[in-house]
Enzyme design. Structure first.
Site, PDB file in Angstrom:
ATOM      1  N   HIS A 187       5.821  -8.020   0.219  1.00 59.58           N
ATOM      2  CA  HIS A 187       4.387  -8.002  -0.120  1.00 59.58           C
ATOM      3  C   HIS A 187       3.999  -6.776  -0.939  1.00 59.58           C
ATOM      4  O   HIS A 187       2.976  -6.776  -1.619  1.00 59.58           O
ATOM      5  CB  HIS A 187       3.515  -8.139   1.137  1.00 59.58           C
ATOM      6  CG  HIS A 187       3.301  -6.864   1.876  1.00 59.58           C
ATOM      7  ND1 HIS A 187       4.191  -6.371   2.785  1.00 59.58           N
ATOM      8  CD2 HIS A 187       2.291  -5.961   1.824  1.00 59.58           C
ATOM      9  CE1 HIS A 187       3.744  -5.233   3.267  1.00 59.58           C
ATOM     10  NE2 HIS A 187       2.583  -4.944   2.708  1.00 59.58           N
ATOM     11  N   HIS A 235      10.331  -2.340   0.607  1.00 60.47           N
ATOM     12  CA  HIS A 235       9.163  -1.812  -0.112  1.00 60.47           C
ATOM     13  C   HIS A 235       9.510  -0.573  -0.959  1.00 60.47           C
ATOM     14  O   HIS A 235       9.170  -0.496  -2.133  1.00 60.47           O
ATOM     15  CB  HIS A 235       8.050  -1.421   0.862  1.00 60.47           C
ATOM     16  CG  HIS A 235       7.620  -2.521   1.787  1.00 60.47           C
ATOM     17  ND1 HIS A 235       7.747  -3.848   1.475  1.00 60.47           N
ATOM     18  CD2 HIS A 235       7.051  -2.480   3.022  1.00 60.47           C
ATOM     19  CE1 HIS A 235       7.277  -4.583   2.479  1.00 60.47           C
ATOM     20  NE2 HIS A 235       6.852  -3.770   3.428  1.00 60.47           N
TER      21      HIS A 235
HETATM   22  C1  BG6 Z   1       5.313  -4.056   6.626  1.00 61.38           C
HETATM   23  C2  BG6 Z   1       5.988  -3.276   7.718  1.00 61.38           C
HETATM   24  O1  BG6 Z   1       6.265  -4.770   5.875  1.00 61.38           O
HETATM   25  O2  BG6 Z   1       4.616  -3.169   5.764  1.00 61.38           O
HETATM   26  C3  BG6 Z   1       4.993  -2.437   8.482  1.00 61.38           C
HETATM   27  O3  BG6 Z   1       6.636  -4.176   8.614  1.00 61.38           O
HETATM   28  C4  BG6 Z   1       4.186  -1.576   7.524  1.00 61.38           C
HETATM   29  O4  BG6 Z   1       5.660  -1.615   9.434  1.00 61.38           O
HETATM   30  C5  BG6 Z   1       3.594  -2.428   6.412  1.00 61.38           C
HETATM   31  O5  BG6 Z   1       3.149  -0.940   8.259  1.00 61.38           O
HETATM   32  C6  BG6 Z   1       2.896  -1.590   5.357  1.00 61.38           C
HETATM   33  O6  BG6 Z   1       2.284  -2.416   4.419  1.00 61.38           O
HETATM   34  P1  BG6 Z   1       0.786  -2.155   3.941  1.00 61.38           P
HETATM   35  O7  BG6 Z   1       0.518  -3.205   2.934  1.00 61.38           O
HETATM   36  O8  BG6 Z   1      -0.069  -2.294   5.168  1.00 61.38           O
HETATM   37  O9  BG6 Z   1       0.753  -0.777   3.393  1.00 61.38           O
END
Ligand code: BG6
Length: 497
Positions: A172, A234
């Site tokens: 994402h 990420h």
């Molecule tokens: C997720 C993780 O993929 O991404 C989480 O599993 C993390 O641990 C999150 O907090 C962070 O994403 P965003 O979009 O909330 O910054």
């Protein structure tokens, strides 16, 4: 699937895990947003084993929108009309017979697997056996595997049914406005790109700080840990987009080629390249073993063996229960070759705030007004944008429906990313304790050596008006609603020893 059908939009959306957490928090709000824009007009079929009726699923969707966004009654009504529900066990062929019948005349369904990875194999096989995979695309959630071997095995399983062109692996982070902007900024400006190489860049730091803990996901975290949870995916995707060569041509594969090629030049991490930490109190989380050594913090140094980046340290740190919630990339440029005005602050930086919001800042030295030639650091804010871009799941689901794979992780890149982190997974290094509200274990400072210290990271919320930050942003540690806990006497205790 013929090349023609690959480019045609999907004509039905099936989502497995319809009664689950991800659907509740992300998928229903994204579906409503797509209906509002007019980009979702085809049947939407939820699948789960909950013993529910479609009315219960609609009620769940309504509650989801109330909690995660806002209900637009008109759009919700349209969404309700598109929504149907298939209840059943994923191991039971009858579930898929029912799904096939719910799909009716659909020629190009999109199957979204918002379910645990352990079920991916079963569901893909059942889709094939029931005829639901014909002409279809599949979307799978992270984590994609838990190491290089399992990711390869998972790719093989999925490819037995779906060719790579029809597989959309969600990360994402790639759907975030700020991550998109990173690419745009690099390749839509002539002025920055010539500076991004070893001749001009001294070091790069990326910090993903979160001021909250594992948020009720203790059992998940026990299986994952910070490296699997956010570094392999990420953070490495951000590294890929930041450091890749300019795409050779336009089109979705060119960017993905660039990222995969960049990953190939990143050296496989070894134990001395990483420092792991565990937040105090982690053992008290539900689902966490009392003697768990799982890391909630990791700092690591990447070596990129490419013509462009050789010798430039790329340091990444991620952690839960840090002082703030903010993801920032800091590119530190080399200083001028001679001190024309005496010593100057090392403020030649490009800073990209990826969360919260989008912000790009060029830090420069400027002359202090008045007599003499002394300077001060000044920030030139190149771009700032508030929250209301498209939510990642809205963008990514829309792209998957349309058949645009640019923002999805490709097989080769996912496997390379696992190759990079594979030797440091599990308890391969000591895990140092740190207190909530601190910047992790002090051992992480030593990792940087002369390239340190870690730059201070503070989210800039100044464009978000005078009101409180949006509800999705946790209060920083030390604020009235999130006071700092007492700091334990021994911060640097290694729980791994
Ligand atoms: C997720 C993780 O993929 O991404 C989480 O599993 C993390 O641990 C999150 O907090 C962070 O994403 P965003 O979009 O909330 O910054």
């Amino acid at each position: 699937m013929t090349p023609d059908t690959q480019t045609l939009p999907a004509d039905a959306l099936v989502f497995f895990g319809a009664t689950g957490d991800l659907a509740y928090k992300q998928i229903f709000p994204a579906l409503q947003a797509m209906v509002q824009r007019g980009s979702l007009v085809h049947p939407v079929i939820g699948v789960a084993k909950a013993g529910w009726t479609v009315e219960q699923l609609r009620a769940r969707a309504y509650a989801s929108l109330q909690e995660h966004g806002a209900v637009d009654e008109d759009a919700f009504q349209k969404l309700s009309n598109l929504l149907s529900y298939v209840d059943g066990d994923y191991h039971d062929p009858a579930t898929f017979v029912a799904l096939k019948s719910a799909l009716g005349n659909s020629q190009r369904p999109l199957h979204y697997l918002a379910i645990p990875p352990s079920l991916f194999g079963t569901v893909t096989e059942q889709l094939a056996a029931s005829g639901c995979a014909s002409g279809a695309r599949i979307v799978v959630e992270k984590p994609f595997g838990r190491d290089l071997a399992s990711a390869r095995a998972l790719n093989e399983t999925i490819h037995r049914v779906f060719p790579e062109a029809n597989v959309f692996r969600i990360d994402h982070y790639l759907g975030k406005e700020a991550v998109q902007n990173l690419l745009y900024l690099r390749f839509a400006n002539g002025v920055l790109e010539p500076l991004l190489n070893r001749d001009h860049v001294q070091s790069i730091q990326i910090t993903m700080a979160e001021s909250f803990g594992v948020a009720g996901r203790g059992a998940f975290y026990e299986e994952a840990g910070a490296i699997r949870d956010v570094v392999q995916n990420h953070m490495l995707q951000v590294v890929g987009l930041l450091l890749m060569e300019a795409p050779a041509q336009r089109g979705q594969e060119a960017i993905r080629d660039g990222v995969a090629r960049l990953f190939k030049s990143v050296r496989t991490l070894q134990r001395p390249d990483v420092v792991c930490g565990q937040m105090e109190g982690y053992h008290q989380e539900t689902g966490v073993a009392p003697d768990s050594l799982v890391e909630t913090y990791a700092a690591l140094r990447l070596h990129v063996d490419s013509w462009r980046w050789a010798g430039v340290p790329v340091d990444v740190r991620v952690g839960k229960e840090l002082p703030v919630t903010c993801t920032t990339v800091t590119v530190q440029f080399r200083g001028p070759p001679q001190e024309v005005f005496g010593a100057i602050p090392a403020h030649n930086v490009l800073r990209l705030q990826l969360t919260p919001g989008v912000q790009v800042t060029l830090g420069l030295n400027t002359k202090k007004p008045g007599a003499g030639m002394s300077g001060e650091a000044a920030d030139l804010v190149l771009h700032r944008q508030d929250w209301d871009g498209m939510a990642p799941y809205d963008r990514l689901l829309g792209d998957a429906l349309a058949g645009d794979a640019t923002l999805f992780a490709r097989e080769d890149a996912v496997e390379e990313a696992w190759r990079i982190v594979d030797p440091i997974l599990g308890q391969t290094a000591p895990v140092y304790a740190y207190a909530a509200g601190t910047w992790g274990p002090p051992e992480a400072d030593a990792l940087l050596g002369p390239d340190g210290p870690w730059v201070a990271v503070q989210p800039d919320l100044s464009e978000y008006g005078s009101g409180p930050p949006p509800p999705s942003l946790p209060a920083p540690h030390g604020s009235a609603s999130n006071p700092l806990p007492a700091v334990p006497a021994t911060l640097a205790r290694s729980v791994g020893e």
